[in-house]
Design a protein around this motif. Structure first.
Motif, PDB file in Angstrom:
ATOM      1  N   ALA A 219      -6.362  22.169 -17.095  1.00 37.79           N
ATOM      2  CA  ALA A 219      -6.188  21.410 -15.960  1.00 37.79           C
ATOM      3  C   ALA A 219      -5.060  21.724 -15.389  1.00 37.79           C
ATOM      4  O   ALA A 219      -4.777  21.175 -14.138  1.00 37.79           O
ATOM      5  CB  ALA A 219      -6.483  20.140 -16.375  1.00 37.79           C
TER       6      ALA A 219
ATOM      7  N   GLN B  71      -1.508  16.480 -14.323  1.00 38.14           N
ATOM      8  CA  GLN B  71      -3.143  16.714 -14.665  1.00 38.14           C
ATOM      9  C   GLN B  71      -3.245  16.512 -16.137  1.00 38.14           C
ATOM     10  O   GLN B  71      -4.164  16.018 -16.758  1.00 38.14           O
ATOM     11  CB  GLN B  71      -3.756  18.051 -14.231  1.00 38.14           C
ATOM     12  CG  GLN B  71      -3.709  18.118 -12.551  1.00 38.14           C
ATOM     13  CD  GLN B  71      -4.609  17.030 -11.980  1.00 38.14           C
ATOM     14  OE1 GLN B  71      -5.371  16.610 -12.850  1.00 38.14           O
ATOM     15  NE2 GLN B  71      -4.342  17.036 -10.795  1.00 38.14           N
TER      16      GLN B  71
ATOM     17  N   ILE C 239      -3.764  12.947 -17.544  1.00 38.07           N
ATOM     18  CA  ILE C 239      -4.866  12.473 -17.277  1.00 38.07           C
ATOM     19  C   ILE C 239      -5.804  13.168 -18.280  1.00 38.07           C
ATOM     20  O   ILE C 239      -6.741  12.362 -18.779  1.00 38.07           O
ATOM     21  CB  ILE C 239      -5.359  12.969 -15.976  1.00 38.07           C
ATOM     22  CG1 ILE C 239      -4.476  12.203 -14.920  1.00 38.07           C
ATOM     23  CG2 ILE C 239      -6.944  12.592 -15.669  1.00 38.07           C
ATOM     24  CD1 ILE C 239      -4.636  12.845 -13.475  1.00 38.07           C
TER      25      ILE C 239
ATOM     26  N   ALA D 135      -8.323  20.893 -22.842  1.00 38.01           N
ATOM     27  CA  ALA D 135      -8.687  20.463 -21.350  1.00 38.01           C
ATOM     28  C   ALA D 135      -7.432  20.398 -20.647  1.00 38.01           C
ATOM     29  O   ALA D 135      -7.400  20.734 -19.338  1.00 38.01           O
ATOM     30  CB  ALA D 135      -9.495  19.299 -21.422  1.00 38.01           C
TER      31      ALA D 135
END
Ligand SMILES: Cc1cc2nc3c(=O)[nH]c(=O)nc-3n(C[C@H](O)[C@H](O)[C@H](O)COP(=O)(O)OP(=O)(O)OC[C@H]3O[C@@H](n4cnc5c(N)ncnc54)[C@H](O)[C@@H]3O)c2cc1C
Ligand code: SF4
Lengths: 405, 61
Positions: free
Chosen positions: B52, B15, B18, B48
């Motif tokens: 995540a 994650q 990404i 972020a």
């Protein structure tokens, strides 16, 4: 509205992430985070996986297991107020009434109360029936997961299948009862679901599909075909019910969770927003049908969105553009990772693009999911993340391309 | 800002790759590699990524 009062109800992933996101946008906001569980916000996915194994196997004391689940947060002590162990009972003129009688005056209310497991309506075998949603549920279930015990799991969704896999690892005898023809059928589609069924059977699970539970006897589960299953432990993993009772007087549409617009604002209730598993919203990546999505990624995505909406309303700023988050979920069963992107549940067709479904659990597999001519999802089964990443990029391009059909 | 991934708890969800492709990536062998010292323009992405990560394996400091 100089220092807006924001009450967030539900102190789990979605509630905590909303508090963080609101603080980042509006440092002056007065935030109250309310949760009915006695625990500080913690992570749920390991409850059916590693944490369950650790609790049942007794490898680690409970406090240590819980410590690992606690969600790390950017919030400093004193930046927000928290009320744990008390439930919200209702909404009164836009304010939140707690079950202890307190009224929390609120400029905005954010509903983050998630879901609870659905239960079978029949009585019986009460001393051995379990559900799994909370840490307390996990502790109770773990106590009953003794090697050699007979376990009956009712419902072969992700949580039921993960519990079955963990129980096999712990040496229980496991039977899974599922009315549909395959496990996890809606989420995975029939070909991948059939492969997952084969994986469970290979690991010694008795999987009874197309069957449902008729009654419970003291120590047995009776199925609709009359078959009786000895059961020391019974797990009801039948899906979920949104926790919306406290919102009955809010004016919001509560037909399945809380219906919200693309800014997480409840339709029909001015100052109410909803986030996480509870929120029902449309995702323009796919279509305009609002859906609830019970994936771990959704709390983070919707929390940021809700905070941006509140900030825009407080400052009178312009609304942000479209909300179109890429869904993803994972599941771990028998040491194999199922990793999905997009919305495979919406697909009509599946194409194996890497590997071979008969090799499930042995070699990497990637499956693409399409609706009509359009890719809507991709799932990797035991596939290395770098491999799935390539297909995720392909999916992203397909979903973001203008639809010409 | 310093970036560290606790590889004893990372389960290679990917994650982070990404969310912050400039900070995290997979090497040819499929292992996770990351930039250990990031500049201000990359902090938001790294945060972020940390949010995540389902295993909370990313430590920023
Ligand atoms: C066992 C298990 C395994 C999972 N595994 C995965 C996985 O592998 N991959 C994946 O993508 N997702 C997984 N999930 C799903 C993921 O954990 C959820 O999507 C996520 O927890 C949703 O967060 P939430 O904050 O919206 O809701 P929740 O985590 O349900 O939090 C809601 C909180 O609100 C509280 N509450 C309810 N009513 C009230 C009230 N009236 N007043 C105050 N508080 C209230 C609840 O007690 C709870 O603490 C799993 C879930 C479970 C239970
Ligand atoms: S998201 Fe977390 S668990 Fe996944 S690869 Fe990155 S650091 Fe590891």
């Amino acid at each position: 509205m100089a220092d807006p009062r924001i009450t967030i109800v539900g102190a789990s992933l979605a509630g905590l992430r909303t508090a963080e996101a609101v603080l980042a946008e509006l440092p002056q906001a007065r935030i109250m985070l309310v949760g009915d569980e006695p625990h500080a916000p913690y992570n749920r996915p390991p409850l059916s996986k590693d944490s369950m194994e650790a609790l049942a196997g007794g490898q680690a004391p409970r406090a240590e297991v819980f410590e690992k689940l606690l969600l790390r947060s950017k919030i400093m002590p004193g930046q927000i107020e928290m009320r744990l162990g008390v439930a919200a009972a209702g909404i009164e003129s836009g304010n939140v009434r707690l079950e202890d009688g307190a009224l929390l005056r609120s400029d905005f209310v954010v509903a983050a109360t998630g879901i609870r497991p659905r239960r079978m309506p029949m009585q019986g075998a009460a001393d051995r029936r379990h559900v799994l949603r909370s840490f307390d549920d996990a502790e109770a279930l773990a106590q009953a997961m003794r090697p050699g015990a007979q376990m009956v799991v009712i419902g072969a969704g992700f949580i039921g299948c993960e519990i079955a896999a963990t129980a096999r690892k712990l040496g229980l005898h496991v039977t899974v009862v599922e009315p549909a023809p395959q496990p996890m059928l809606r989420a995975l589609g029939h070909r991948v679901a059939a492969a997952m069924a084969a994986l469970h059977r290979r690991h010694g699970v008795t999987l009874l599909t197309g069957r449902s539970v008729e009654t419970f006897e003291a120590e047995r589960v009776i199925l609709d075909d009359g078959k009786a299953l000895e059961a020391d432990v019974i797990v009801e993993a039948l899906g979920s019910r949104p926790n919306t009772e406290w919102l009955a007087a809010s004016g919001a549409d509560l037909s399945d969770g809380v219906l919200v617009d693309d800014r997480m604002q409840a339709i029909g209730a001015q100052n109410l927003l909803a986030v996480g598993d509870l929120a029902r919203f449309a995702n323009p990546l796919f279509d305009d049908l609002p859906r609830r999505v019970e994936h771990w990624c959704v709390p983070g995505q919707t929390a940021k969105r809700a905070a941006a909406t509140i900030a825009a309303r407080v400052s009178g700023g312009a609304p942000a553009p479209d909300f179109a988050p890429m869904p993803s979920f994972w599941s771990d069963q028998y040491g194999m990772r199922v990793q999905a992107f997009g919305a495979p549940a919406l697909a009509e067709t599946q194409t194996v693009v890497e590997g071979d479904l008969t090799q499930i659990g042995v070699a990497p597999i990637v499956v693409e999911y399409a609706r009509g001519d359009h890719l809507v999802g991709v799932i990797g089964l035991g596939a290395p993340p770098a491999l799935i990443a390539r297909y995720r990029a392909r999916l992203m391009d397909a979903l973001c391309a203008p639809v010409t059909a | 800002m310093k970036v560290h991934v606790d590889m004893s708890i990372c389960l290679l969800h990917g994650q982070c790759v990404i969310a912050a492709p400039e900070v995290f990536s997979f090497d040819d062998a499929g292992g996770l590699v990351w930039v250990t010292e990031i500049d201000d323009s990359q902090v938001a992405d790294a945060e972020a990524a940390s949010d995540a990560c389902p295993e909370q394996a990313i430590i920023l400091g």
